[in-house]
Scaffold this motif. Structure first.
Motif, PDB file in Angstrom:
ATOM      1  N   SER A 160      -0.630 -10.219 -11.822  1.00 21.83           N
ATOM      2  CA  SER A 160      -1.884 -10.705 -11.234  1.00 21.83           C
ATOM      3  C   SER A 160      -1.655 -11.370  -9.885  1.00 21.83           C
ATOM      4  O   SER A 160      -2.528 -11.343  -9.009  1.00 21.83           O
ATOM      5  N   GLU A 161      -0.479 -11.955  -9.691  1.00 15.39           N
ATOM      6  CA  GLU A 161      -0.154 -12.508  -8.369  1.00 15.39           C
ATOM      7  C   GLU A 161      -0.142 -11.418  -7.308  1.00 15.39           C
ATOM      8  O   GLU A 161      -0.522 -11.661  -6.158  1.00 15.39           O
ATOM      9  N   GLU A 162       0.284 -10.214  -7.682  1.00 11.11           N
ATOM     10  CA  GLU A 162       0.295  -9.103  -6.733  1.00 11.11           C
ATOM     11  C   GLU A 162      -1.115  -8.792  -6.241  1.00 11.11           C
ATOM     12  O   GLU A 162      -1.324  -8.429  -5.074  1.00 11.11           O
ATOM     13  N   LEU A 163      -2.107  -8.939  -7.113  1.00  2.40           N
ATOM     14  CA  LEU A 163      -3.499  -8.681  -6.742  1.00  2.40           C
ATOM     15  C   LEU A 163      -4.040  -9.763  -5.809  1.00  2.40           C
ATOM     16  O   LEU A 163      -4.970  -9.504  -5.034  1.00  2.40           O
ATOM     17  N   ILE A 164      -3.488 -10.949  -5.860  1.00  2.00           N
ATOM     18  CA  ILE A 164      -3.850 -12.010  -4.919  1.00  2.00           C
ATOM     19  C   ILE A 164      -3.135 -11.791  -3.593  1.00  2.00           C
ATOM     20  O   ILE A 164      -3.712 -11.937  -2.516  1.00  2.00           O
ATOM     21  N   ARG A 165      -1.862 -11.413  -3.680  1.00  2.00           N
ATOM     22  CA  ARG A 165      -1.015 -11.284  -2.488  1.00  2.00           C
ATOM     23  C   ARG A 165      -1.468 -10.131  -1.595  1.00  2.00           C
ATOM     24  O   ARG A 165      -1.445 -10.229  -0.375  1.00  2.00           O
ATOM     25  N   GLN A 167      -4.531  -7.907  -0.851  1.00  4.56           N
ATOM     26  CA  GLN A 167      -5.953  -7.659  -1.055  1.00  4.56           C
ATOM     27  C   GLN A 167      -6.325  -6.196  -0.819  1.00  4.56           C
ATOM     28  O   GLN A 167      -7.262  -5.677  -1.440  1.00  4.56           O
ATOM     29  N   ASP A 168      -5.620  -5.502   0.065  1.00  7.39           N
ATOM     30  CA  ASP A 168      -5.881  -4.076   0.282  1.00  7.39           C
ATOM     31  C   ASP A 168      -5.543  -3.281  -0.980  1.00  7.39           C
ATOM     32  O   ASP A 168      -6.284  -2.376  -1.382  1.00  7.39           O
ATOM     33  N   PHE A 169      -4.418  -3.624  -1.610  1.00  5.93           N
ATOM     34  CA  PHE A 169      -4.035  -2.943  -2.835  1.00  5.93           C
ATOM     35  C   PHE A 169      -5.016  -3.275  -3.956  1.00  5.93           C
ATOM     36  O   PHE A 169      -5.371  -2.412  -4.758  1.00  5.93           O
ATOM     37  N   ARG A 170      -5.476  -4.507  -4.000  1.00 10.73           N
ATOM     38  CA  ARG A 170      -6.488  -4.878  -4.997  1.00 10.73           C
ATOM     39  C   ARG A 170      -7.745  -4.019  -4.810  1.00 10.73           C
ATOM     40  O   ARG A 170      -8.344  -3.578  -5.795  1.00 10.73           O
ATOM     41  N   ALA A 171      -8.152  -3.789  -3.566  1.00 10.23           N
ATOM     42  CA  ALA A 171      -9.333  -2.951  -3.316  1.00 10.23           C
ATOM     43  C   ALA A 171      -9.115  -1.551  -3.869  1.00 10.23           C
ATOM     44  O   ALA A 171     -10.034  -0.935  -4.426  1.00 10.23           O
ATOM     45  N   TRP A 172      -7.889  -1.036  -3.727  1.00 12.90           N
ATOM     46  CA  TRP A 172      -7.576   0.293  -4.275  1.00 12.90           C
ATOM     47  C   TRP A 172      -7.659   0.267  -5.805  1.00 12.90           C
ATOM     48  O   TRP A 172      -8.197   1.202  -6.413  1.00 12.90           O
ATOM     49  N   VAL A 173      -7.141  -0.777  -6.419  1.00 15.92           N
ATOM     50  CA  VAL A 173      -7.205  -0.893  -7.880  1.00 15.92           C
ATOM     51  C   VAL A 173      -8.660  -0.904  -8.342  1.00 15.92           C
ATOM     52  O   VAL A 173      -9.045  -0.197  -9.290  1.00 15.92           O
ATOM     53  N   ARG A 226     -15.077  -1.563   0.616  1.00 15.74           N
ATOM     54  CA  ARG A 226     -13.949  -1.674  -0.314  1.00 15.74           C
ATOM     55  C   ARG A 226     -13.092  -0.422  -0.275  1.00 15.74           C
ATOM     56  O   ARG A 226     -11.860  -0.494  -0.317  1.00 15.74           O
ATOM     57  N   PHE A 227     -13.724   0.748  -0.174  1.00 12.47           N
ATOM     58  CA  PHE A 227     -12.962   1.997  -0.108  1.00 12.47           C
ATOM     59  C   PHE A 227     -12.111   2.055   1.151  1.00 12.47           C
ATOM     60  O   PHE A 227     -10.939   2.466   1.102  1.00 12.47           O
ATOM     61  N   ARG A 228     -12.670   1.651   2.272  1.00 12.44           N
ATOM     62  CA  ARG A 228     -11.888   1.658   3.524  1.00 12.44           C
ATOM     63  C   ARG A 228     -10.693   0.717   3.408  1.00 12.44           C
ATOM     64  O   ARG A 228      -9.590   1.035   3.864  1.00 12.44           O
ATOM     65  N   GLN A 229     -10.914  -0.442   2.795  1.00 17.06           N
ATOM     66  CA  GLN A 229      -9.812  -1.378   2.583  1.00 17.06           C
ATOM     67  C   GLN A 229      -8.779  -0.771   1.640  1.00 17.06           C
ATOM     68  O   GLN A 229      -7.568  -0.909   1.857  1.00 17.06           O
ATOM     69  N   ALA A 230      -9.246  -0.077   0.608  1.00 16.85           N
ATOM     70  CA  ALA A 230      -8.338   0.562  -0.348  1.00 16.85           C
ATOM     71  C   ALA A 230      -7.480   1.616   0.327  1.00 16.85           C
ATOM     72  O   ALA A 230      -6.270   1.700   0.091  1.00 16.85           O
ATOM     73  N   MET A 231      -8.090   2.426   1.186  1.00 11.91           N
ATOM     74  CA  MET A 231      -7.338   3.478   1.876  1.00 11.91           C
ATOM     75  C   MET A 231      -6.317   2.876   2.845  1.00 11.91           C
ATOM     76  O   MET A 231      -5.241   3.427   3.044  1.00 11.91           O
ATOM     77  N   ARG A 232      -6.664   1.733   3.429  1.00 11.41           N
ATOM     78  CA  ARG A 232      -5.697   1.048   4.292  1.00 11.41           C
ATOM     79  C   ARG A 232      -4.498   0.601   3.477  1.00 11.41           C
ATOM     80  O   ARG A 232      -3.347   0.712   3.917  1.00 11.41           O
ATOM     81  N   GLY A 233      -4.763   0.090   2.268  1.00 11.72           N
ATOM     82  CA  GLY A 233      -3.667  -0.344   1.406  1.00 11.72           C
ATOM     83  C   GLY A 233      -2.798   0.804   0.953  1.00 11.72           C
ATOM     84  O   GLY A 233      -1.568   0.703   0.921  1.00 11.72           O
ATOM     85  N   VAL A 234      -3.422   1.937   0.599  1.00 12.58           N
ATOM     86  CA  VAL A 234      -2.661   3.115   0.173  1.00 12.58           C
ATOM     87  C   VAL A 234      -1.810   3.634   1.324  1.00 12.58           C
ATOM     88  O   VAL A 234      -0.658   4.016   1.146  1.00 12.58           O
TER      89      VAL A 234
END
Length: 441
Positions: A160-165, A167-173, A226-234
């Motif tokens: 869960s710390e990873e989801l805080i650390r 945020q782009d990856f959290r958006a993908w999740v 959120r999708f744009r943030q997710a794609m940035r994280g991916v």
């Protein structure tokens, strides 16, 4: 050294003890590598910091991948068909619980505390009744997403710390837990419609949400953001496209004297934004048919690089040729654009760039996109990620990932004298290729 158990025959014939011994061998190898490199052992406890999970540790990465594959084979063997199928579909409830948790304020509230927080305070903060919240947290505890130090006192874990650390990856999740999960449940419905081919069929997403994904996101801007943030994280963590481009855009001087890179397209990210920082001797131009994408991209460029990158709004990407290209352009970059285009559309754009290649033979086109690997090209526990990608594009957009043979067939129709070389890179979730296209002199 490869284990014979990974062969198809070996995976069927392997005994429980044989698999366990192979797993022990890999675990021992990982422990030795940790001792040699001074790498801390992995732990799910909050505050864990270790390079054990990093892709930058080749010895650990190899043994970790083998051990995970072997563990999966052992688990399937121990479960048997009925229990395997039960466990295969049961995580649907885990995903629902996690999404509810992430949509509440529980994660942030727990992260703000230096000590475990009570169920009652979490209930008050999230406005979720204690009895319901306790059941959600109990399931997440079983998946190591939260920890219950004592009864009704909860804290974060390394997961869960990873989801805080990040945020782009959290958006993908969250995107995977919501849009993708619902869309995938409607693939069967999409396939039942006629026609159901790639050109005229419907996507699972459209069946689920009433419109295609990009249109739906434009109607629901919060999900679109959120999708744009997710794609940035991916792109940062899983997409080898930019790594491939770095290899094929030389560092230092270019002998032809053409020092301009023209990037064409780019929906939720441009390679040029990173490259302009890394290649100070080059200039960049992005040609895109969306003012919104251009505005978002331009906002990410640092002040020190703004003079070496321009953004040009074009009516259509097939009108991306400029009269001055033959004297200035070293390469056209087409990154993650063609994956949802028809062959006809892709060929039309590439043919529009041929006048520059004819006038300046040293100019090339660099296309990077996803590839569907040949069956059994990778070990099964690795291949599954790429097969999921095949289903992802089908569900979300009713398009297919082309195989290398299909990509080469597409490029061969652009011009009979087109020279094509291919470079491949893979991550844990994506198989990518870069095709370097030039005209034979």
């Amino acid at each position: 050294m490869e284990n014979n158990v990974f062969s198809e025959r070996g995976s069927q014939a392997a005994s429980i003890v044989g698999l366990a011994n192979f797993i022990l061998d890999e675990c021992s190898a990982m422990e030795r590598a940790c001792e040699e490199d001074g790498t801390p052992q992995p732990s799910m406890l909050a505050g864990t910091s270790t390079a054990f999970w990093s892709a930058d540790a080749p010895k650990l990465t190899s043994s970790r991948s083998k051990a995970l594959g072997l563990l999966e084979k052992l688990a399937t063997l121990l479960q048997g068909p009925h229990e395997f199928l039960h466990e295969f579909v049961a995580p649907n409830w885990d995903h629902g619980a996690l999404y509810a948790f992430l949509q509440s304020s529980a994660l942030e509230y727990m992260a703000s505390s230096d000590s475990p927080v009570s169920l009652s305070s979490l209930s008050h903060t999230t406005d979720i009744p204690e009895d319901k919240l306790k059941r959600i947290l109990a399931l997440l505890r079983c998946k190591n997403i939260v920890d219950e130090r004592e009864e009704d006192m909860f804290t974060l874990t390394a997961v869960s710390e990873e989801l805080i650390r990040d945020q782009d990856f959290r958006a993908w999740v969250e995107f995977q837990l919501f849009e993708t999960r619902v869309a995938s449940a409607h693939l069967a419905q999409a396939l039942a419609k006629k026609p159901n081919d790639y050109e005229n069929g419907s996507s699972g997403f459209a069946e689920a949400w009433g419109s295609e994904m990009y249109d739906w996101h434009s109607k629901h801007p919060d999900k679109g953001d959120r999708f744009r943030q997710a794609m940035r994280g991916v792109s940062k963590s899983l997409d080898p496209a930019d790594s491939l481009l770095r290899k094929h855009i030389p560092s230092g001087g270019i002998s032809s004297g053409r020092i301009k890179i023209v990037e064409i397209g780019g929906r939720y990210g441009f390679a040029s934004i990173a490259l302009v920082e890394e290649r100070p001797e080059l200039s960049f131009e992005v040609r895109c048919d969306s003012q919104d994408f251009i505005r978002r991209g331009a906002a990410l460029v640092t002040a020190s690089s703004k003079e070496r990158i321009t953004f040009t709004d074009v009516d259509s990407l097939t009108d991306s040729l400029s009269k001055g290209d033959s004297t200035s352009v070293f390469a056209y970059v087409i990154r993650n654009v063609f994956w949802n285009w028809t062959d006809h559309e892709a060929i039309k754009l590439l043919q529009a760039l041929l006048p520059t290649l004819r006038a300046a033979p040293s100019t090339r086109i660099l296309v990077t996109d996803g590839v569907s690997p040949v069956s059994k090209q990778f070990l099964q526990h690795i291949e599954i990620a790429y097969r999921r990608r095949d289903i992802t594009t089908m569900v979300m957009h009713n398009v297919k990932q082309r195989t290398q043979a299909e990509w080469l067939k597409l490029f061969s129709q652009v011009h009979p004298s087109l020279k094509i070389t291919t470079d491949f890179e893979t991550s844990t979730h994506v198989c990518k290729a870069l095709w370097n296209l030039s005209l034979e002199s």
